[in-house]
Design an enzyme around this catalytic site. Sequence first.
Site, PDB file in Angstrom:
ATOM      1  N   TRP A   1       0.814  -1.230   0.000  1.00  0.00           N
ATOM      2  CA  TRP A   1       0.000   0.000   0.000  1.00  0.00           C
ATOM      3  C   TRP A   1       0.846   1.280   0.000  1.00  0.00           C
ATOM      4  CZ3 TRP A   1      -0.791  -3.433   4.330  1.00  0.00           C
ATOM      5  CH2 TRP A   1      -1.695  -4.452   4.057  1.00  0.00           C
ATOM      6  N   HIS A   2       2.033   1.213  -0.571  1.00  0.00           N
ATOM      7  CA  HIS A   2       2.900   2.393  -0.609  1.00  0.00           C
ATOM      8  C   HIS A   2       2.961   2.988  -2.016  1.00  0.00           C
ATOM      9  CE1 HIS A   2       5.245   0.776   3.148  1.00  0.00           C
ATOM     10  NE2 HIS A   2       3.992   1.120   3.413  1.00  0.00           N
ATOM     11  N   TYR A   3       1.865   2.895  -2.745  1.00  0.00           N
ATOM     12  CA  TYR A   3       1.845   3.421  -4.107  1.00  0.00           C
ATOM     13  C   TYR A   3       1.926   4.948  -4.092  1.00  0.00           C
ATOM     14  CZ  TYR A   3      -3.121   3.345  -2.745  1.00  0.00           C
ATOM     15  OH  TYR A   3      -4.314   3.481  -2.068  1.00  0.00           O
TER      16      TYR A   3
END
Length: 620
Positions: free
Chosen positions: A554-556
């Site tokens: 979830w580090h986009y």
Amino acid sequence: MALKLFLFALLISLPTSLSSTASKVTSTNYPHLFSPCLVNKITIQTIFYVGKEQKPKFNPYRYKFIDKASTFASSSSSSFSSNGRDSTYDYIVIGGGTAGCPLAATLSRNFSVLVLERGGVPFTNANVSFLRNFHIGLADTSASSASQAFVSTDGVYNARARVLGGGSCINAGFYSRADAAFVKRAGWDPKLVNESYPWVEREIVHQPKLTLWQKALRDSLLEVGVRPFNGFTYDHVSGTKIGGTIFDRFGRRHTAAELLAYANPQKLRVLIYATVQKIVFDTSGTRPRVTGVIFKDENGNQHQALLSNRQGSEVILSSGAIGSPQMLMLSGIGPKKELQRLKIPLVLENEHVGKGMADNPMNTILVPSKQPIEQSLIQTVGITKMGVYVEASTGFGQSPESIHTHYGVMSDKNELFSTIPAKQRRPEATQAYIRRNKYQLHEAFNGSFILEKLAYPISRGHLSLLNTNVDDNPSVTFNYFKHPVDLQRCVEAIRLVSKVVTSKRFLNYTQCDKQNVHEMLSLSVKANINLRPKQVNDTKSMAQFCKDTVVTIWHYHGGCLVGKVVSPDRKVLGVNRLRVIDGSTFDESPGTNPQATVMMMGRYMGVKILRKRLGNKAGV
């Protein structure tokens, strides 16, 4: 015991000023608070005392400046309120997330600020508030969930926040600053950066109590050469370290929404369930000029919020790497052909909006253990010189019956599939997947995983609109491992993780026999969940394993990059009175987890804006 901890967590959520009256809450005075049924409820209430008689008044929103969007005075079909409350604002912040909350709190010290958040509050959501419910919050795909699920065209499950506090409400809680090199590349003032991080940390960050598993990982990383040991630190330094966490010692999450405690309550208004439809421009001049925004409330009614005509007033997009480029395009700023395809009036052509999307690929190895497993999220991290981070998550398992979704995770009606072509989700294929993965939610979170995250991926993707409905996810492509260098680094990372889980320290803890790499990868393939096709050699070829089992952490980021969509001070190029302040402006994810830097950036940019506008009079 669980009930006592729950009630204690409830009481410590009270404002400090009420601590003297908290002792008056007893089973005699308020028996409903001590009912065993309370533990099973999703919502909890914050108690306020008013007047001399100290009569209880419940406020689920915690702060008096938070209210539902329907309380806004002016709608698109009526004239604006004459009382000034909902007339104009100096700043309108779209998205009360990880950056938006600290930004709004800072700006409100001197100016009127309106925050429009499409989700609800985290304070009354047990799936957000407690570490033990971390996986349930992500698995919940209902319309009221704090997370909005989506699947990238790469076939990887993902999520975006839909709640006040943003990603800090649904992430694993790890807190670690960016390194000095990132700050320098961003062109930020190091002194102000080093003042802004502690501003966040004082309010919501804690030192974790290490579980035995996290200690075993620490010792194993050091055994295989991920050195030195840097102890507990917020700093991003090579070696093995213990980072901060936004979970306190009772397992209660503290989110960016709590940074609103710094706000001037007389100058801040936060509306929840306020979904912005588009940004409004005056295009009569030489450059488009923002005048306000149109949003809908929880009842579907539309409203218009206007900016003040004072010099310096701005709309600030803080909707994240998915929401911010999506909102720019829905408002008429983006690739001309794409806007024309959807009949969106063109305000400004910019081919770079939605481009440069990246997500740090993560692969996991499932590790069996004969020891009892404690629940833990990220605490220990190995920061390698090869640009790979090694972490662990343990003990998260939940029976499928206790994870509630609207239609089932594989249903055609599920929003997970809004970006998957229909031919890829035909009924027979869906049913076959369900049979193969009957307990896929259970498998996805049960057991203990060693994670490796690839820092600085070279592979890039893009974001595009599927329709003009802001509630729907856009189409997102990350192109995991498209660049061969990314794939090679993943192979090296899997080799490192294999050494970690077969190290003497780790085997002493798990009490399991040493497995060969093929056995570990085979077990992990069955536990990893995505929609990517599996190959027969995915456990024999590490490169194939990387591609087949890739998931997200979830580090986009990206989509509104500096120099292409925004200037270094985050002003949108080519228009007046519009900025983007969030992770969509990053071309790399800072540190091992970006949330620390995103929250810091909200404070940092707020201070910069105030000082630019007021000078020494800003008082910050």
